[in-house]
Design an enzyme around this catalytic site. Structure first.
Site, PDB file in Angstrom:
ATOM      1  N   GLU A 227       0.643  -6.150  13.838  1.00 26.46           N
ATOM      2  CA  GLU A 227      -0.157  -4.922  13.884  1.00 26.46           C
ATOM      3  C   GLU A 227       0.412  -3.989  12.820  1.00 26.46           C
ATOM      4  O   GLU A 227       1.476  -3.392  13.013  1.00 26.46           O
ATOM      5  CB  GLU A 227      -0.083  -4.285  15.274  1.00 26.46           C
ATOM      6  CG  GLU A 227      -0.525  -5.210  16.405  1.00 26.46           C
ATOM      7  CD  GLU A 227      -1.981  -5.624  16.315  1.00 26.46           C
ATOM      8  OE1 GLU A 227      -2.708  -5.071  15.459  1.00 26.46           O
ATOM      9  OE2 GLU A 227      -2.400  -6.489  17.092  1.00 26.46           O
ATOM     10  N   CYS A 261      -0.928   4.644  13.448  1.00 25.36           N
ATOM     11  CA  CYS A 261      -1.368   3.554  12.569  1.00 25.36           C
ATOM     12  C   CYS A 261      -2.872   3.570  12.326  1.00 25.36           C
ATOM     13  O   CYS A 261      -3.335   3.094  11.287  1.00 25.36           O
ATOM     14  CB  CYS A 261      -0.922   2.206  13.124  1.00 25.36           C
ATOM     15  SG  CYS A 261      -1.581   1.820  14.766  1.00 25.36           S
TER      16      CYS A 261
END
Length: 483
Positions: A227, A261
Site C-alpha cells: 500500500e 496516503c
C-alpha cells in the site's frame, strides 16, 4: 489486561535480529502445528483486540498525540479507532460465512465428482506499518490476518516510538508471542524483517521503500501486499459548486495536515477558475480551522526532517516561477511549531519536485485544464494513483473519467470516504501498490483457497486413459460439440 501504561515513555530497547528470528520461528512452528484454526479461536482473537481498543484506546490516542507534538485525541479517535472498530464489527459479523468451504460447479466431463474451495490460513503474516495513522494502519491488516487464522508479526514505525511501545506492551498482554507480537527497532531492523520468509508480507509506506520491500520478499518468494500512495488527483468539473467542493477537498487534504496516503495531491480546475477556487479554499480552511497555530485539530508535521522537506518543495517551486498562497486563518506565527499552514501553489510545472513526488503535507497545487480530455490525459501521463476524486453534476463527464482512468479507488463528490466502506477493497495499482484488503477481500488476501476435487466412484476418468483409439476419438468429438 494490566493497567494502562504511561504513553509518554518511548521504548527502552529495540528488538535484536536474533530475537526477531526467534519470534518468527516460534510463530512458524505454531502455524504448522495448528493448520486448522477454529472459528471460535479466530473470534476470540478479534474479541481480545476489541477489548484492547475499548480499554486502552484513550491511552493510545495520547501516545499518538505525544509522538506528533500536536494532534488531537479526537482525530485519532475518528481516523484510527473508529475505523478499527467498524472493521472489527464487520469482520466478526461476516466471519462465520467467510470461513466456510465454497462449493463450485463441476464441468460435465468430471461429473458426478464434486468440488469446493477450502479456505485455510497462509501461516505467518508480517506487517510493516507507517507513522501517519500509527494505530489504524498497524492493526487493520493485523486484524484481517488474524481473522483469516494467521499468526502476525508487526513492525510499527520508529517515528512514533511512544505509540509503538504502547502497542507492543498491550499486544504482549493480550496475545501469546506465537499468536501476535510487535517488534520495535529502526530501519535496519525493518530491513531484516523484510528478509524473513513470511507466508505473506504487508507494507504500507512510500513507493521507493516499497520497491525495496518487494525485492527483499522476492528472495523468499514471499507474496506481498504493498500500500504505497502517489499523487492522487482531484478533478473539479465545470458543473461544480466551488464552495461545496473546496470544503470537501480542504477536509481531505488537511486531515492529519495532509499526511494521508489518499489525500488529494493536486487539483485540476477549469481554466480561468483557479483564483475562484483559491478563494473558496481559503473560506473552507477558515471554517474547518479558525486558527492554525496551537489548534490541536490541525496536526503537526511528524518530524523536523519532514517539515524541512516540505519547505524545500515550496522554495524550489517558487524559485521556478510558481506563486504561493499561504492560508493561515488568524494569522498567528507558526515559527516555533511543526504545524504548517496550508499552501496553494499556482503555476506549478511538471519540472517541479512537488509535481513529481507525493507531497504528504498541506501543500496543494492548483492546475488549470481547458477540456476534460486534457485533464484525463494529464492523469494518464503519470503513474497510476492510489485514489482519484471527481466533483460535479455532469454524469457524462463523471462516467468518462471513471471509464478512462485507472486508480486504486475513487470517491465521487467527496474525498477519502471510499476507504471507510467495509465492502470496498482498499489498495493500489501500478506505482501506488498492489494487492488490496478490507472486508472479505482482505480475508481472502490472507487465505489460501485450496481447490479440492472429490472424485466419485462413478467417475469415468478412465475414458481419457491411453491407449487412445476409436472410443477416445468418439468421446472427444462429443465433448467438443458440448463445449
Amino acid at each position: 489486561m494490566n493497567a494502562t501504561p504511561t504513553p509518554a515513555t518511548p521504548p527502552a530497547a529495540s528488538t535484536t535480529e536474533l530475537s526477531l528470528r526467534s519470534l518468527f520461528d516460534a510463530q512458524h512452528r505454531a502455524s504448522r502445528a495448528q493448520v486448522e484454526v477454529p472459528l471460535a479461536l479466530r473470534r476470540d482473537r478479534l474479541q481480545r483486540m476489541r477489548r484492547l481498543l475499548d480499554e486502552h484506546g484513550a491511552a493510545l490516542a495520547l501516545a499518538v498525540q505525544a509522538d506528533f507534538g500536536v494532534r488531537s485525541p479526537q482525530l485519532t479517535d475518528i481516523a484510527d479507532m473508529f475505523v478499527l472498530r467498524t472493521l472489527l464489527s464487520h469482520t466478526l459479523k461476516h466471519l462465520p460465512k467467510w470461513v466456510k468451504p465454497v462449493k463450485v460447479s463441476t464441468p460435465i466431463y468430471l461429473q458426478p465428482s464434486s468440488a469446493y474451495l477450502q479456505r485455510q490460513p497462509l501461516g505467518v503474516v508480517g506487517v510493516i506499518s507507517p507513522w501517519n495513522y500509527p494505530v489504524q494502519l498497524a492493526l487493520a491488516p493485523a486484524i484481517t490476518a488474524l481473522a483469516a487464522g494467521n499468526r502476525v508479526m508487526l513492525k510499527p514505525s520508529e517515528l512514533t516510538p511512544r505509540t509503538s511501545a504502547l502497542m507492543a506492551q498491550l499486544i504482549g498482554q493480550a496475545f501469546a508471542a506465537d499468536e501476535f507480537c510487535v517488534v520495535e527497532g529502526d530501519a535496519a531492523l525493518a530491513a531484516a524483517f523484510t528478509h524473513l520468509p513470511f507466508d505473506h508480507l504487508v507494507f504500507t509506506g512510500s513507493t521507493a521503500t516499497g520497491r525495496k520491500v518487494a525485492e527483499a520478499a522476492a528472495a523468499n518468494l514471499t507474496p506481498t501486499t504493498l500500500e504505497l500512495g502517489g499523487k492522487s488527483p482531484c478533478i473539479v468539473d465545470a458543473s461544480s459548486d466551488l464552495d461545496g467542493v473546496a470544503l470537501k477537498i480542504a477536509h481531505g487534504k488537511l486531515l492529519n495536515a495532509g499526511q494521508t496516503c489518499i489525500a488529494p495531491d493536486y487539483v485540476l480546475v477549469p481554466a480561468g477558475r483557479e483564483a475562484a477556487f483559491g478563494e473558496a479554499f481559503t473560506r473552507a480552511v477558515a471554517k474547518l480551522f479558525p486558527t492554525i497555530a496551537g489548534n490541536p485539530d490541525y496536526a503537526a508535521i511528524i518530524s523536523p526532517r519532514h517539515h524541512e522537506r516540505l519547505q524545500a518543495l515550496l522554495a524550489q517551486a517558487e524559485g521556478q516561477g510558481a506563486s504561493l498562497q499561504v492560508v493561515n486563518p488568524g494569522g498567528a506565527a507558526l515559527d516555533t511549531s511543526r504545524q504548517m499552514a496550508p499552501v496553494l501553489v499556482f503555476g506549478a510545472t511538471p519540472a517541479m519536485k512537488l509535481m513529481d513526488e507525493e507531497i504528504f503535507g498541506p501543500i496543494l497545487p492548483v492546475l488549470p485544464y481547458a477540456t476534460l480530455d486534457e485533464a484525463i490525459r494529464f492523469i494518464n501521463d503519470r503513474p497510476r494513483p492510489l485514489a482519484l476524486y471527481w466533483f460535479g453534476t455532469d454524469t457524462d463527464a463523471r462516467d468518462a473519467v471513471l471509464a478512462r482512468t485507472v486508480s486504486g479507488g475513487v470517491t465521487v463528490n467527496d474525498t477519502l470516504m471510499h476507504i471507510a466502506h467495509d465492502n470496498l477493497p482498499f489498495g493500489g495499482v501500478g506505482d501506488s501498490g498492489w494487492g488490496a484488503y478490507h472486508g472479505e477481500t482482505g480475508f481472502l488476501r490472507f487465505t489460501q483457497q485450496k481447490p479440492v476435487l472429490v472424485s466419485s466412484k462413478w467417475a469415468r476418468g478412465d475414458l481419457f486413459y491411453p491407449p487412445y483409439g476409436k472410443r477416445f476419438d468418439q468421446i472427444m468429438g462429443l465433448l467438443k460439440r458440448w463445449l
